[in-house]
Design an enzyme around this catalytic site. Structure first.
Site, PDB file in Angstrom:
ATOM      1  N   PRO A  54       0.685  -1.168   0.069  1.00 22.97           N
ATOM      2  CA  PRO A  54      -0.138  -0.074   0.012  1.00 22.97           C
ATOM      3  C   PRO A  54       0.810   1.255  -0.054  1.00 22.97           C
ATOM      4  O   PRO A  54       0.358   2.085  -0.354  1.00 22.97           O
ATOM      5  CB  PRO A  54      -0.841  -0.242   1.313  1.00 22.97           C
ATOM      6  CG  PRO A  54      -0.428  -1.224   1.941  1.00 22.97           C
ATOM      7  CD  PRO A  54       0.490  -2.124   1.031  1.00 22.97           C
TER       8      PRO A  54
ATOM      9  N   ASP B  27     -11.422   0.600 -24.347  1.00 21.71           N
ATOM     10  CA  ASP B  27     -12.193   0.261 -23.074  1.00 21.71           C
ATOM     11  C   ASP B  27     -11.704   1.426 -22.308  1.00 21.71           C
ATOM     12  O   ASP B  27     -10.869   2.443 -22.776  1.00 21.71           O
ATOM     13  CB  ASP B  27     -11.784  -0.912 -22.424  1.00 21.71           C
ATOM     14  CG  ASP B  27     -10.242  -1.292 -22.076  1.00 21.71           C
ATOM     15  OD1 ASP B  27      -9.415  -0.417 -22.642  1.00 21.71           O
ATOM     16  OD2 ASP B  27     -10.063  -2.331 -22.153  1.00 21.71           O
TER      17      ASP B  27
ATOM     18  N   GLU C 260       2.862  -7.313   8.516  1.00 23.85           N
ATOM     19  CA  GLU C 260       2.918  -5.955   8.459  1.00 23.85           C
ATOM     20  C   GLU C 260       4.008  -5.370   7.367  1.00 23.85           C
ATOM     21  O   GLU C 260       4.091  -4.252   7.196  1.00 23.85           O
ATOM     22  CB  GLU C 260       3.678  -5.333   9.818  1.00 23.85           C
ATOM     23  CG  GLU C 260       2.690  -5.524  11.137  1.00 23.85           C
ATOM     24  CD  GLU C 260       1.158  -4.949  10.678  1.00 23.85           C
ATOM     25  OE1 GLU C 260       1.065  -3.713  10.335  1.00 23.85           O
ATOM     26  OE2 GLU C 260       0.163  -5.749  10.754  1.00 23.85           O
TER      27      GLU C 260
ATOM     28  N   ARG D 125      -3.757  -8.931 -20.360  1.00 28.87           N
ATOM     29  CA  ARG D 125      -4.788  -8.664 -21.499  1.00 28.87           C
ATOM     30  C   ARG D 125      -4.285  -7.838 -22.297  1.00 28.87           C
ATOM     31  O   ARG D 125      -4.820  -7.593 -23.707  1.00 28.87           O
ATOM     32  CB  ARG D 125      -6.046  -8.315 -21.112  1.00 28.87           C
ATOM     33  CG  ARG D 125      -5.919  -6.951 -20.262  1.00 28.87           C
ATOM     34  CD  ARG D 125      -7.366  -6.670 -19.376  1.00 28.87           C
ATOM     35  NE  ARG D 125      -8.374  -6.159 -20.292  1.00 28.87           N
ATOM     36  CZ  ARG D 125      -8.375  -5.024 -20.975  1.00 28.87           C
ATOM     37  NH1 ARG D 125      -7.641  -4.167 -20.775  1.00 28.87           N
ATOM     38  NH2 ARG D 125      -9.613  -4.951 -21.730  1.00 28.87           N
TER      39      ARG D 125
HETATM   40 CL1  6GU Z   1      -0.412  -3.889  -3.346  1.00 32.14          CL
HETATM   41  N1  6GU Z   1      -0.949  -4.730  -0.683  1.00 32.14           N
HETATM   42  C1  6GU Z   1      -1.767  -4.781   0.304  1.00 32.14           C
HETATM   43  N2  6GU Z   1      -1.342  -5.287   1.176  1.00 32.14           N
HETATM   44  N3  6GU Z   1      -2.793  -3.824   0.215  1.00 32.14           N
HETATM   45  C2  6GU Z   1      -3.000  -2.903  -0.773  1.00 32.14           C
HETATM   46  C3  6GU Z   1      -2.189  -3.023  -1.782  1.00 32.14           C
HETATM   47  C4  6GU Z   1      -1.199  -3.720  -1.912  1.00 32.14           C
HETATM   48  N4  6GU Z   1      -2.962  -1.970  -2.632  1.00 32.14           N
HETATM   49  C5  6GU Z   1      -3.785  -1.597  -1.997  1.00 32.14           C
HETATM   50  N5  6GU Z   1      -4.008  -2.032  -0.649  1.00 32.14           N
END
Ligand code: 6GU
Length: 242
Positions: free
Chosen positions: A89, A169, A116, A154
């Site tokens: 994230p 798209d 974590e 794709r």
């Molecule tokens: Cl790539 N990993 C995790 N654990 N949570 C996420 C993510 C990735 N992308 C959005 N949320």
């Protein structure tokens, strides 16, 4: 394209990688997928791959050694250099431009973490591209890796039955030409009336220019209403004049 996926949950991948467009691409020899269990690279006798964070706090941190050894061992299975991708994230938010760039690479290697996250030093050592699929929290990177594999595969030549649809798209190169980004227009099929709802008349007219103009206007209207952030992008045709 060769795609390696490193994970602590290898069982999550085969059903998805065998299905739909990504499955057909594998059958056609356009992409080949190799899933690897990071735990196989653990050196301690309990096959432990995570440990408690220095400084305290909740959760566990993925140790450097199993991740590093897994990446180097897997990379050595094929002579082609791999583009390394860590799912987190904290990564660059994925957009179609990045997907298009990934589709130009000959080999992708995804590293999915859980708990974590990764020990920062293995990220420094491997220097991967760090990607996020959006501002929400997943339990691990596996589903994010699968999302990216789908988006990339794709785009590979021959992966879609009809070569036009990738270019038409939402968020495609064609829809973003000149830096413009527009959402897709509504689509309809038979029957012409369903529960009192009629298909827009213009789509039945056979007037191809009128249909193209209607679709273009619907795309602009939708983008303005649903994604004002896209509509207000400086390069957008919907943005107010300077
Ligand atoms: Cl790539 N990993 C995790 N654990 N949570 C996420 C993510 C990735 N992308 C959005 N949320």
């Amino acid at each position: 394209m060769r795609i390696d996926l490193l994970t602590l949950f290898p069982e999550m991948f085969p059903p998805v990688l065998a299905s739909s467009i990504v499955g057909r691409a594998a059958d056609a020899g356009i992409a080949d997928y190799h899933v690897h269990d990071i735990r196989q690279y653990a050196q301690n006798k309990h096959a432990k791959v995570d440990d408690r964070p220095f400084g305290g706090g909740p959760g566990m941190v993925l140790m450097c050694q199993p991740v590093y050894d897994a990446v180097l061992s897997v990379e050595a299975l094929d002579a082609r250099p791999a583009t390394r991708i860590v799912l987190t994230p904290q990564g660059e938010p994925l957009r179609q431009k990045r997907v298009e760039w990934l589709a130009t690479q000959e080999r992708l290697l995804f590293i999915a973490g859980h708990y974590e996250g990764f020990d920062e030093r293995v990220l420094e050592e491997l220097n991967p591209l760090e990607l996020s699929i959006g501002d929400y929290v997943l339990s691990g990177g596996e589903l994010a890796a699968l999302v990216i594999v789908d988006a990339v595969v794709r785009l590979l030549p021959g992966a879609l039955g009809h070569e036009q649809s990738a270019a038409e798209d939402s968020f495609s190169t064609a829809t973003t030409k000149g830096g413009q980004t527009l959402l897709d227009c509504p689509h309809y099929t038979r029957p012409r009336e369903w529960r009192g709802r009629e298909v827009p008349e213009v789509l039945l007219s056979g007037d191809h220019a009128a249909i193209a103009a209607w679709r273009d206007e619907e795309r602009r209207k939708r983008t303005r209403e649903r994604r004002p952030d896209l509509a207000s992008h400086p390069a957008s045709p919907l943005a107010p004049p300077d």
